[in-house]
Design a protein around this motif. Structure first.
Motif, PDB file in Angstrom:
ATOM      1  N   GLY A 148      -6.196  -9.351   1.882  1.00 10.95           N
ATOM      2  CA  GLY A 148      -5.486 -10.476   2.499  1.00 10.95           C
ATOM      3  C   GLY A 148      -4.164  -9.995   3.068  1.00 10.95           C
ATOM      4  O   GLY A 148      -3.484  -9.170   2.439  1.00 10.95           O
ATOM      5  N   GLY A 155      -1.494 -12.103   4.557  1.00  8.32           N
ATOM      6  CA  GLY A 155      -0.592 -13.170   4.984  1.00  8.32           C
ATOM      7  C   GLY A 155       0.711 -13.182   4.202  1.00  8.32           C
ATOM      8  O   GLY A 155       1.178 -12.143   3.729  1.00  8.32           O
ATOM      9  N   GLY A 156       1.264 -14.387   4.047  1.00  9.42           N
ATOM     10  CA  GLY A 156       2.567 -14.505   3.389  1.00  9.42           C
ATOM     11  C   GLY A 156       2.537 -14.066   1.935  1.00  9.42           C
ATOM     12  O   GLY A 156       3.466 -13.409   1.446  1.00  9.42           O
ATOM     13  N   HIS A 157       1.469 -14.414   1.235  1.00 11.45           N
ATOM     14  CA  HIS A 157       1.401 -14.015  -0.183  1.00 11.45           C
ATOM     15  C   HIS A 157       1.331 -12.497  -0.309  1.00 11.45           C
ATOM     16  O   HIS A 157       1.974 -11.904  -1.174  1.00 11.45           O
ATOM     17  N   THR A 199      -6.718  -5.526   3.754  1.00  8.52           N
ATOM     18  CA  THR A 199      -7.925  -5.935   4.483  1.00  8.52           C
ATOM     19  C   THR A 199      -7.798  -7.418   4.817  1.00  8.52           C
ATOM     20  O   THR A 199      -7.238  -8.204   4.047  1.00  8.52           O
ATOM     21  N   ASP A 200      -8.290  -7.770   5.976  1.00  9.54           N
ATOM     22  CA  ASP A 200      -8.213  -9.162   6.412  1.00  9.54           C
ATOM     23  C   ASP A 200      -9.150  -9.310   7.604  1.00  9.54           C
ATOM     24  O   ASP A 200      -9.238  -8.394   8.438  1.00  9.54           O
ATOM     25  N   ARG A 258      -3.251  -9.102  11.161  1.00  9.91           N
ATOM     26  CA  ARG A 258      -1.949  -9.733  11.001  1.00  9.91           C
ATOM     27  C   ARG A 258      -0.813  -8.748  11.267  1.00  9.91           C
ATOM     28  O   ARG A 258       0.339  -8.996  10.905  1.00  9.91           O
ATOM     29  N   ASP A 318     -12.953  -7.000   4.718  1.00 12.91           N
ATOM     30  CA  ASP A 318     -13.264  -6.580   3.341  1.00 12.91           C
ATOM     31  C   ASP A 318     -14.405  -5.566   3.290  1.00 12.91           C
ATOM     32  O   ASP A 318     -14.572  -4.848   2.298  1.00 12.91           O
ATOM     33  N   GLY A 362      -3.269 -16.058  -1.079  1.00  7.91           N
ATOM     34  CA  GLY A 362      -2.593 -16.973  -1.995  1.00  7.91           C
ATOM     35  C   GLY A 362      -3.514 -18.106  -2.422  1.00  7.91           C
ATOM     36  O   GLY A 362      -4.737 -17.999  -2.359  1.00  7.91           O
ATOM     37  N   HIS A 378      -2.423 -20.998 -10.185  1.00 11.26           N
ATOM     38  CA  HIS A 378      -1.214 -20.678  -9.422  1.00 11.26           C
ATOM     39  C   HIS A 378      -0.098 -21.599  -9.867  1.00 11.26           C
ATOM     40  O   HIS A 378      -0.216 -22.820  -9.696  1.00 11.26           O
TER      41      HIS A 378
HETATM   42  O1  JB3 Z   1       4.225 -20.929  -1.154  1.00  8.90           O
HETATM   43  C1  JB3 Z   1       4.256 -19.724  -1.354  1.00  8.90           C
HETATM   44  C2  JB3 Z   1       5.442 -19.053  -1.974  1.00  8.90           C
HETATM   45  N1  JB3 Z   1       3.247 -18.923  -1.025  1.00  8.90           N
HETATM   46  C3  JB3 Z   1       2.029 -19.428  -0.428  1.00  8.90           C
HETATM   47  C4  JB3 Z   1       0.847 -18.731  -1.059  1.00  8.90           C
HETATM   48  C5  JB3 Z   1       0.765 -18.955  -2.548  1.00  8.90           C
HETATM   49  O2  JB3 Z   1      -0.357 -19.176  -0.448  1.00  8.90           O
HETATM   50  C6  JB3 Z   1       2.034 -19.176   1.069  1.00  8.90           C
HETATM   51  O3  JB3 Z   1       3.144 -19.835   1.671  1.00  8.90           O
HETATM   52  C7  JB3 Z   1       0.736 -19.656   1.686  1.00  8.90           C
HETATM   53  O4  JB3 Z   1       0.607 -21.047   1.569  1.00  8.90           O
HETATM   54  C8  JB3 Z   1      -0.408 -18.967   0.964  1.00  8.90           C
HETATM   55  O5  JB3 Z   1      -0.253 -17.606   1.222  1.00  8.90           O
HETATM   56  P1  JB3 Z   1      -1.402 -16.832   2.055  1.00  8.90           P
HETATM   57  O6  JB3 Z   1      -2.692 -17.013   1.404  1.00  8.90           O
HETATM   58  O7  JB3 Z   1      -0.897 -15.455   2.308  1.00  8.90           O
HETATM   59  O8  JB3 Z   1      -1.446 -17.670   3.407  1.00  8.90           O
HETATM   60  P2  JB3 Z   1      -1.671 -17.155   4.915  1.00  8.90           P
HETATM   61  O9  JB3 Z   1      -0.341 -16.641   5.421  1.00  8.90           O
HETATM   62  O10 JB3 Z   1      -2.357 -18.226   5.620  1.00  8.90           O
HETATM   63  O11 JB3 Z   1      -2.591 -15.877   4.809  1.00  8.90           O
HETATM   64  C9  JB3 Z   1      -3.871 -15.918   4.240  1.00  8.90           C
HETATM   65  C10 JB3 Z   1      -4.568 -14.678   4.775  1.00  8.90           C
HETATM   66  O12 JB3 Z   1      -5.702 -14.423   3.958  1.00  8.90           O
HETATM   67  C11 JB3 Z   1      -5.077 -14.884   6.204  1.00  8.90           C
HETATM   68  O13 JB3 Z   1      -4.689 -13.816   7.028  1.00  8.90           O
HETATM   69  C12 JB3 Z   1      -6.583 -14.960   6.034  1.00  8.90           C
HETATM   70  O14 JB3 Z   1      -7.278 -14.422   7.151  1.00  8.90           O
HETATM   71  C13 JB3 Z   1      -6.758 -14.099   4.802  1.00  8.90           C
HETATM   72  N2  JB3 Z   1      -8.021 -14.334   4.101  1.00  8.90           N
HETATM   73  C14 JB3 Z   1      -8.638 -15.506   3.872  1.00  8.90           C
HETATM   74  N3  JB3 Z   1      -9.803 -15.274   3.204  1.00  8.90           N
HETATM   75  C15 JB3 Z   1      -8.740 -13.335   3.584  1.00  8.90           C
HETATM   76  C16 JB3 Z   1      -9.882 -13.918   3.033  1.00  8.90           C
HETATM   77  N4  JB3 Z   1      -8.497 -11.999   3.577  1.00  8.90           N
HETATM   78  C17 JB3 Z   1      -9.439 -11.212   3.004  1.00  8.90           C
HETATM   79  N5  JB3 Z   1      -9.235  -9.905   2.982  1.00  8.90           N
HETATM   80  N6  JB3 Z   1     -10.576 -11.725   2.438  1.00  8.90           N
HETATM   81  C18 JB3 Z   1     -10.840 -13.061   2.433  1.00  8.90           C
HETATM   82  O15 JB3 Z   1     -11.881 -13.495   1.930  1.00  8.90           O
END
Ligand code: JB3
Length: 209
Positions: A8, A10-12, A31-32, A36, A48, A68, A147
């Motif tokens: 993943g 993203g932000g997390h 991996t994603d 990003r 993945d 996250g 979480h």
């Molecule tokens: O609120 C806080 C402090 N953190 C939040 C966190 C707990 O959850 C954050 O603000 C977000 O709401 C969320 O973080 P996350 O999951 O990093 O959100 P986002 O920035 O949308 O990034 C998620 C990433 O995971 C995206 O780039 C997706 O493409 C990716 N993803 C989703 N499913 C995946 C998969 N990546 C991989 N490798 N495999 C998957 O199955």
């Protein structure tokens, strides 16, 4: 330095990579399905599907879930278990800027971020996130894939079931039990047991119909 790949991007993942760096891990990349870009110096390795190749090139590599959690889903745990199944280590990650007191047990892949306090006797299952400045008080028992969002307070002796999300700044008072798959909204105050999965908001927290 031990190698780690982040699942993943993203932000997390950004928060996780900073903590891993402080702990001396060498980040192989992430991996994603989406590109990003470079995240704190970590490049995308692919989707993945690329994980098997990462392990072949980095024996003993750890995999940490950088996706996250903002709901009651089980994605994180599934990703972690899939990585372990192909041979990745899934270690606990504890920021050097957190406080973990005595007789605490943290399940595989659980992440303890900056400013967190985990008090004595508490325990978690696998793949939990104890996010920035969260407090987990004494003798709490958290299941898998929970979480606890930034600034949330989980008071003494609380039980939280698998796949729960305790929202930012929420409070759970002492001794309360929250059943699996429940989401407590940001700022909510839980003062009674939650026995039906759902989304709970407000003070006192009530289930959204
Ligand atoms: O609120 C806080 C402090 N953190 C939040 C966190 C707990 O959850 C954050 O603000 C977000 O709401 C969320 O973080 P996350 O999951 O990093 O959100 P986002 O920035 O949308 O990034 C998620 C990433 O995971 C995206 O780039 C997706 O493409 C990716 N993803 C989703 N499913 C995946 C998969 N990546 C991989 N490798 N495999 C998957 O199955």
């Amino acid at each position: 330095m031990a190698d780690a790949v982040v699942i993943g991007g993203g932000g997390h993942a950004k928060v996780l990579i900073a903590v891993l760096r402080k702990l001396g891990w060498s980040i192989v990349g992430y991996t994603d399905r989406d590109d990003r870009g470079v995240i704190l110096g970590a490049a995308r390795l692919g989707s993945d599907d690329a994980l098997a190749g990462v392990l072949a090139g980095h024996p003993g590599c750890a995999a940490l879930v950088g996706v996250g959690k903002v709901d009651g889903s089980s994605l994180r745990l599934r990703l972690q278990r899939a990585a372990a199944a192909v041979g990745f280590e899934t270690p606990v990650v504890v920021s050097p800027h957190s406080v973990v007191n005595e007789e605490v047990r943290l399940g595989a892949g659980t992440m303890v971020f900056d400013g967190v306090i985990v008090n004595s006797g508490a325990q978690t299952g696998d793949a939990c996130i104890l996010n920035t400045n969260a407090t987990i008080e004494h003798d709490c028992i958290l299941g898998d894939d929970v979480h606890v969002a930034p600034g949330a307070t989980v008071s003494g002796g609380v039980r939280i079931g698998d796949h729960c999300m305790i929202g930012a700044g929420a409070t759970v008072i002492h001794g309360v039990s929250i059943c699996a798959g429940s989401v407590v909204g940001a700022g909510a105050v839980v003062v009674a047991d939650v026995s039906e999965p759902g989304v709970y908001v407000g003070s006192p927290a009530r289930r959204l119909s």
